[in-house]
Each structure stands twice: as C-alpha cells, then as structure tokens.
Design a protein around this motif. Structure first.
Motif, short mmCIF file in Angstrom:
data_model
loop_
_atom_site.label_atom_id
_atom_site.label_comp_id
_atom_site.label_asym_id
_atom_site.label_seq_id
_atom_site.Cartn_x
_atom_site.Cartn_y
_atom_site.Cartn_z
N TYR A 158 -28.87 34.09 54.68
CA TYR A 158 -27.87 33.98 55.73
C TYR A 158 -26.58 33.40 55.18
CZ TYR A 158 -31.29 34.97 59.39
OH TYR A 158 -32.23 35.58 60.19
N ARG A 159 -25.46 33.80 55.79
CA ARG A 159 -24.17 33.19 55.50
C ARG A 159 -23.98 32.07 56.50
NH1 ARG A 159 -21.45 37.39 55.79
NH2 ARG A 159 -21.43 37.88 53.58
N ILE A 160 -24.01 30.83 56.03
CA ILE A 160 -24.06 29.67 56.91
C ILE A 160 -22.69 29.00 56.95
CG2 ILE A 160 -25.12 27.39 57.24
CD1 ILE A 160 -27.62 28.67 55.81
N THR A 161 -22.18 28.85 58.17
CA THR A 161 -20.85 28.25 58.34
C THR A 161 -20.90 26.78 58.69
OG1 THR A 161 -20.79 28.89 60.67
CG2 THR A 161 -19.92 30.47 59.08
N ALA A 162 -21.95 26.32 59.36
CA ALA A 162 -22.00 24.92 59.77
C ALA A 162 -23.43 24.50 60.05
CB ALA A 162 -21.13 24.69 61.01
N VAL A 163 -23.67 23.21 59.93
CA VAL A 163 -24.97 22.62 60.24
C VAL A 163 -24.74 21.39 61.11
CG1 VAL A 163 -27.04 21.50 59.30
CG2 VAL A 163 -26.01 23.42 58.07
N SER A 164 -25.50 21.31 62.21
CA SER A 164 -25.42 20.15 63.10
C SER A 164 -26.72 19.36 63.04
CB SER A 164 -25.18 20.60 64.55
OG SER A 164 -23.93 21.22 64.69
N VAL A 165 -26.62 18.07 63.06
CA VAL A 165 -27.79 17.20 63.01
C VAL A 165 -27.68 16.16 64.12
CG1 VAL A 165 -29.09 15.53 61.64
CG2 VAL A 165 -28.04 17.51 60.52
N THR A 166 -28.73 16.02 64.92
CA THR A 166 -28.79 14.97 65.92
C THR A 166 -29.66 13.83 65.39
OG1 THR A 166 -28.56 16.57 67.71
CG2 THR A 166 -29.40 14.40 68.30
N ASN A 167 -29.11 12.65 65.36
CA ASN A 167 -29.80 11.47 64.85
C ASN A 167 -30.55 10.77 65.99
OD1 ASN A 167 -30.62 9.57 62.99
ND2 ASN A 167 -28.64 8.54 62.83
N ARG A 168 -31.49 9.92 65.63
CA ARG A 168 -32.26 9.18 66.62
C ARG A 168 -31.40 8.08 67.28
NH1 ARG A 168 -37.16 6.25 63.70
NH2 ARG A 168 -37.32 5.27 65.74
N ASP A 169 -31.90 7.53 68.38
CA ASP A 169 -31.13 6.59 69.18
C ASP A 169 -31.12 5.17 68.61
OD1 ASP A 169 -33.84 6.28 69.73
OD2 ASP A 169 -33.47 5.52 71.75
N GLU A 170 -32.07 4.83 67.78
CA GLU A 170 -32.07 3.51 67.15
C GLU A 170 -32.53 3.68 65.71
OE1 GLU A 170 -35.67 2.38 66.85
OE2 GLU A 170 -35.81 4.45 67.51
N LEU A 171 -32.31 2.66 64.91
CA LEU A 171 -32.51 2.76 63.46
C LEU A 171 -31.67 3.90 62.88
CD1 LEU A 171 -36.39 2.20 63.33
CD2 LEU A 171 -34.62 0.53 62.72
N ALA A 172 -30.50 4.08 63.48
CA ALA A 172 -29.65 5.22 63.13
C ALA A 172 -29.16 5.17 61.69
CB ALA A 172 -28.46 5.28 64.08
N GLU A 173 -29.09 4.00 61.11
CA GLU A 173 -28.57 3.86 59.75
C GLU A 173 -29.49 4.47 58.70
OE1 GLU A 173 -31.34 0.51 60.54
OE2 GLU A 173 -29.70 1.44 61.66
N ARG A 174 -30.71 4.79 59.09
CA ARG A 174 -31.64 5.36 58.12
C ARG A 174 -31.16 6.70 57.55
NH1 ARG A 174 -37.68 4.50 60.77
NH2 ARG A 174 -38.01 2.34 60.09
N ILE A 175 -30.34 7.40 58.31
CA ILE A 175 -29.89 8.72 57.86
C ILE A 175 -28.69 8.64 56.92
CG2 ILE A 175 -28.17 9.34 59.62
CD1 ILE A 175 -29.68 12.04 59.86
N ASN A 176 -28.11 7.47 56.77
CA ASN A 176 -26.92 7.32 55.93
C ASN A 176 -27.15 7.84 54.52
OD1 ASN A 176 -25.96 6.03 58.19
ND2 ASN A 176 -25.66 4.03 57.21
N ASN A 177 -26.17 8.62 54.04
CA ASN A 177 -26.14 9.18 52.68
C ASN A 177 -27.12 10.33 52.47
OD1 ASN A 177 -24.14 7.32 51.84
ND2 ASN A 177 -25.73 5.76 51.56
N ALA A 178 -27.69 10.86 53.55
CA ALA A 178 -28.48 12.08 53.41
C ALA A 178 -27.57 13.23 53.02
CB ALA A 178 -29.22 12.39 54.70
N GLU A 179 -28.15 14.26 52.40
CA GLU A 179 -27.39 15.41 51.93
C GLU A 179 -27.93 16.68 52.57
OE1 GLU A 179 -28.00 15.44 47.74
OE2 GLU A 179 -27.10 13.45 47.42
N ILE A 180 -27.04 17.64 52.82
CA ILE A 180 -27.44 18.97 53.26
C ILE A 180 -27.27 19.91 52.08
CG2 ILE A 180 -26.98 20.88 54.83
CD1 ILE A 180 -25.87 18.82 56.81
#
Length: 306
Positions: A74-96
């Motif tokens: 697929y030709r991908i133009t964008a990716v959206s991610v919904t994070n959890r409501d608490e402990l939100a900092e856990r996703i920091n510095n993740a890569e796509i």
C-alpha cells in the motif's frame, strides 16, 4: 516513517480510507486475552484501557512492538495512533516503521525524521510497525489507523507467471537420486513421495534447506508449496525467505512467511507482497529435521536480469 508519538490522536486523513482493518495485527508479547494485538484495529478508539479495547505487551519487555500486516503493498500517507487515558508517557519515543521486509519482525523497515503532522508521504509497504526501543518498556495502543490507497497493492497471484522453472534448485543434502532439488520445480505436483517427483533431504539433519536461484532479481508476490501425502507434519514451521544475499546459503534473507503446517497432499500459498530477490529459500530450522517438497511455485515479475 519514524515519529515520536504524542499522547493524543495524532493525525487523521479525510481523503483516503483507513486500510488497517483489512490487515492482520500481531505484537511482541501479550499481557492478557483482553489486550490482544487486534484490539488496535477493532474500530474502537476508546482510550480507557480497562474497557478492553486496547493492546498491552508484557511488562518490562525490551524493544516491544506492534505490527500490522496488510494484504498487499500500500501507498501510505498517514498513520493515526490513539493512546491510553493514563500512563500516557509510556508511548513516548515510539517509532512508526513502514516497508516490505519481515526482518526483525518488520522493525528494520524505513523510518522518517520527526514531523508534527505524522504524514508518511506515500511510503510503500505491507508492514506498519509501532516499535518502542529500549529496556523495561510497555507498549499499549488503543487504536491504530493507517490511511492509504491500494493502487500499489501487490498483483494477484493469478496475473503473474510461475517463474520457478527458470531458476536453478539446490538443497542442503539429498537422500537419493530420486529426491533431488529440481524435483520441486519440475511442473509435477504429485504429492506421493514414492512416485518420484518430490525432494528429500538426508535424515536427521540440522537446519535443512531448499533454495531456488533465479536468473535475475524478481519482485515476488506469492510462493506456493505442495506438501507430501504422508509425514506431512515434517514441514511444520518451515520458513520462506527471499532476498539477494547468498550468506548462509540464502537462509539469512528476509522472511516472507512461516509455514505453520500444510495438510497432507495439499498446496498452500503464502503472500510475499512484492519482496525482491533472486534467492527463494524454504528453510526448516532445528535439529534432526527432514525437508520434503513436492512442488514450489514462485509468482512474480522481473526487476532486473543478471
């Protein structure tokens, strides 16, 4: 496509569809049945983890990842991610990461530098990974949406030729003259081993393999394998690998698929999404193994003749 993910829904593309639900999700580990990988593509962006619509890897894992395998390129133009409501900092510095290589579970695919809009600029691939490098990490995703088009989706197997007969087959060992490597590309898919049209490595070999060397670099969309009529379980967990490296007899090339099993005397087809290479290997890791193939068909087109 590398992004340092924020703590909210990152980007929505209104002009293209969300193709994520058409794929298959997996992750490095799973904390519980209510936190499986497919929760991230269930169409529910509820950010409350305890409502049961988010993913969750095991605690304190090194380099956790979540992966979406699309049914084609697929030709991908964008990716959206919904994070959890608490402990939100856990996703920091993740890569796509987006691409066609299955090496390192897809985490070695290309990435871009940081951007505010999380646009992927039409990157092509069949793997979309969210990868969180580092020790003692936890990855939770409450929804992942992948916006793109199918104009570059891999061609259907039926529209491309079987290029296997144009190549040269070899294998790690050969049990007898009637079981040579070329029997897997002789055009005869008879699954009865004793009829003389199947390959067979020596008994009790470690890591046996079969290899097809094509006369050039090909873009391969699918590989079909016909299993023998009895002792069918011997093929379980064999790997299909495709690439251009001759290192380790071609067995170090990127992995297209793992063959969980093929019923006796049946043919199974594995989609490779346009992986490029001149080596196509069937590799069976482990001790005291035997590899038998009654036919291998490789569907693809020429990228460059050598």
């Amino acid at each position: 496509c590398k992004y340092y993910l924020l703590q909210v829904l990152l980007f929505i593309s209104a002009s293209l569809p969300n193709v994520a639900p058409s794929g298959t999700a997996s992750q490095s580990t799973t904390l519980s049945d209510s936190a499986r990988a497919w929760n991230a593509i269930d169409g529910k962006s509820d950010p409350v983890y305890y409502h049961g619509s988010c993913t969750h890897t095991a605690h304190d894992q090194s380099d956790p990842w979540w992966r979406l395998l699309l049914p084609g390129i697929y030709r991908i133009t964008a990716v959206s991610v919904t994070n959890r409501d608490e402990l939100a900092e856990r996703i920091n510095n993740a890569e796509i990461r987006i691409g066609n290589s299955a090496e390192n579970n897809g985490n070695n695919n290309p990435r871009l530098s940081r951007t505010a809009t999380f646009q992927c600029g039409g990157m092509e691939g069949r793997f979309v990974n969210v990868y969180l490098p580092g020790a003692a990490k936890v990855l939770t995703l409450c929804e992942v949406e992948v916006y793109g088009d199918t104009s570059s989706k891999s061609e259907d197997t039926a529209s491309l030729p079987n290029v296997a007969p144009s190549g040269t087959a070899s294998q790690s060992t050969t049990l007898s003259d009637s079981a040579r490597a070329w029997k897997a590309i002789d055009g005869n898919s008879d699954p009865v081993y004793y009829h003389g049209s199947c390959t067979h490595t020596a008994h009790d070999q470690s890591d046996p393999w079969w290899r097809l060397l094509l006369p050039g670099i090909y873009r391969i969309t699918a590989v079909s394998v016909t299993n023998r009529d009895e002792l069918a379980e011997r093929i379980n967990n064999a790997e299909i690998r495709i690439g251009n490296s001759a290192e380790n007899n071609g067995n170090n090339n990127p992995r297209c698929a793992v063959i969980p099993s093929i019923p006796a005397a049946q043919t199974a087809t594995f989609q490779c999404g346009g992986m490029e290479g001149r080596f196509v290997n069937v590799y069976l890791p482990g001790a005291a193994k035997v590899l038998t193939l009654c036919e291998v068909e490789v569907y693809g087109g020429t990228v460059r003749r050598l």
